[in-house]
Design a protein around this motif. Sequence first.
Motif, PDB file in Angstrom:
ATOM      1  N   LYS A 175      42.888  29.098   3.672  1.00 13.77           N
ATOM      2  CA  LYS A 175      42.589  28.893   5.084  1.00 13.77           C
ATOM      3  C   LYS A 175      43.046  27.489   5.493  1.00 13.77           C
ATOM      4  CE  LYS A 175      38.687  29.476   8.205  1.00 13.77           C
ATOM      5  NZ  LYS A 175      37.256  29.769   8.301  1.00 13.77           N
ATOM      6  N   THR A 176      43.770  27.436   6.606  1.00 17.64           N
ATOM      7  CA  THR A 176      44.157  26.167   7.194  1.00 17.64           C
ATOM      8  C   THR A 176      43.679  26.169   8.637  1.00 17.64           C
ATOM      9  OG1 THR A 176      46.306  26.933   8.011  1.00 17.64           O
ATOM     10  CG2 THR A 176      46.236  26.111   5.742  1.00 17.64           C
ATOM     11  N   LYS A 177      43.967  25.102   9.347  1.00 18.99           N
ATOM     12  CA  LYS A 177      43.579  25.044  10.759  1.00 18.99           C
ATOM     13  C   LYS A 177      44.292  26.101  11.585  1.00 18.99           C
ATOM     14  CE  LYS A 177      42.364  20.185  10.959  1.00 18.99           C
ATOM     15  NZ  LYS A 177      42.656  18.888  11.584  1.00 18.99           N
ATOM     16  N   LYS A 178      45.498  26.494  11.158  1.00 20.96           N
ATOM     17  CA  LYS A 178      46.319  27.416  11.947  1.00 20.96           C
ATOM     18  C   LYS A 178      46.364  28.845  11.418  1.00 20.96           C
ATOM     19  CE  LYS A 178      49.334  23.900  13.797  1.00 20.96           C
ATOM     20  NZ  LYS A 178      50.694  23.509  14.080  1.00 20.96           N
ATOM     21  N   SER A 179      45.982  29.051  10.173  1.00 26.29           N
ATOM     22  CA  SER A 179      46.097  30.410   9.633  1.00 26.29           C
ATOM     23  C   SER A 179      45.080  30.670   8.524  1.00 26.29           C
ATOM     24  CB  SER A 179      47.509  30.662   9.103  1.00 26.29           C
ATOM     25  OG  SER A 179      47.733  29.895   7.939  1.00 26.29           O
ATOM     26  N   MET A 180      44.931  31.950   8.247  1.00 22.46           N
ATOM     27  CA  MET A 180      44.046  32.372   7.182  1.00 22.46           C
ATOM     28  C   MET A 180      44.710  33.543   6.455  1.00 22.46           C
ATOM     29  SD  MET A 180      40.092  33.660   7.371  1.00 22.46           S
ATOM     30  CE  MET A 180      40.476  35.040   8.440  1.00 22.46           C
ATOM     31  N   VAL A 181      44.680  33.517   5.149  1.00 22.57           N
ATOM     32  CA  VAL A 181      45.224  34.602   4.340  1.00 22.57           C
ATOM     33  C   VAL A 181      44.050  35.254   3.627  1.00 22.57           C
ATOM     34  CG1 VAL A 181      46.752  35.206   2.425  1.00 22.57           C
ATOM     35  CG2 VAL A 181      47.417  33.402   4.031  1.00 22.57           C
ATOM     36  N   SER A 182      43.971  36.585   3.742  1.00 28.74           N
ATOM     37  CA  SER A 182      42.884  37.294   3.076  1.00 28.74           C
ATOM     38  C   SER A 182      43.448  38.409   2.204  1.00 28.74           C
ATOM     39  CB  SER A 182      41.888  37.843   4.091  1.00 28.74           C
ATOM     40  OG  SER A 182      42.531  38.682   5.012  1.00 28.74           O
ATOM     41  N   HIS A 183      42.611  38.865   1.302  1.00 21.97           N
ATOM     42  CA  HIS A 183      42.975  39.893   0.329  1.00 21.97           C
ATOM     43  C   HIS A 183      41.873  40.946   0.321  1.00 21.97           C
ATOM     44  CE1 HIS A 183      43.891  41.796  -3.513  1.00 21.97           C
ATOM     45  NE2 HIS A 183      42.671  41.538  -3.893  1.00 21.97           N
ATOM     46  N   LEU A 184      42.258  42.214   0.265  1.00 16.97           N
ATOM     47  CA  LEU A 184      41.287  43.301   0.195  1.00 16.97           C
ATOM     48  C   LEU A 184      40.880  43.521  -1.257  1.00 16.97           C
ATOM     49  CD1 LEU A 184      39.727  45.545   1.616  1.00 16.97           C
ATOM     50  CD2 LEU A 184      41.730  47.011   1.314  1.00 16.97           C
ATOM     51  N   ASN A 185      39.614  43.304  -1.562  1.00 14.82           N
ATOM     52  CA  ASN A 185      39.077  43.524  -2.897  1.00 14.82           C
ATOM     53  C   ASN A 185      38.568  44.962  -2.963  1.00 14.82           C
ATOM     54  OD1 ASN A 185      37.603  43.692  -5.252  1.00 14.82           O
ATOM     55  ND2 ASN A 185      36.616  41.700  -5.001  1.00 14.82           N
TER      56      ASN A 185
END
Length: 164
Positions: free
Chosen positions: A101-111
């Motif tokens: 997570k940054t100020k401009k974006s977020m990366v997520s993963h489906l567990n």
Amino acid sequence: MRITLGECILDINVEENERYYKNERNITEDCQCDGCENYELAVEQVSSEVSKMFKQLGLDIKKPAEVYVNCSDNNILLYGGFYHLCGTMIEGKSAWEIVSKTKKSMVSHLNEERMFCIGKDFRIFFQEDCALLSKDFPRPCIQMEILAYSPWVLQKQNTYEQQI
């Protein structure tokens, strides 16, 4: 109505869901892509366990808020998508995990291990964040996300099967 599915405890307004979905349009009334058309027909063949769960929640399986094809192998499609439910989560958490997570974006993963299996071909989980929520959907609202393996049932070439 209090319902427990997997690790989630939900308080679902089944009657409100039934009322909403009775008047909601089928997915193919808004999208005529092969994936949506196939999903609408393929869900007629889901297991009795899956049908029972949708009925228990007051949902119409042919009326997801969103559905999409992730991949296809030997005419079996892996669908992702979600449905909205009038209700709240008393206990449980999303299967989406934040990777970075940054100020401009977020990366997520489906567990997928956090998902609740219904039969061998259908997995679900719930979350409080709702995407593409219609302004007339009854509140409070949660989202049920799905992963479903469904056969290609359209009477034409599977447009998602990789051609080699």
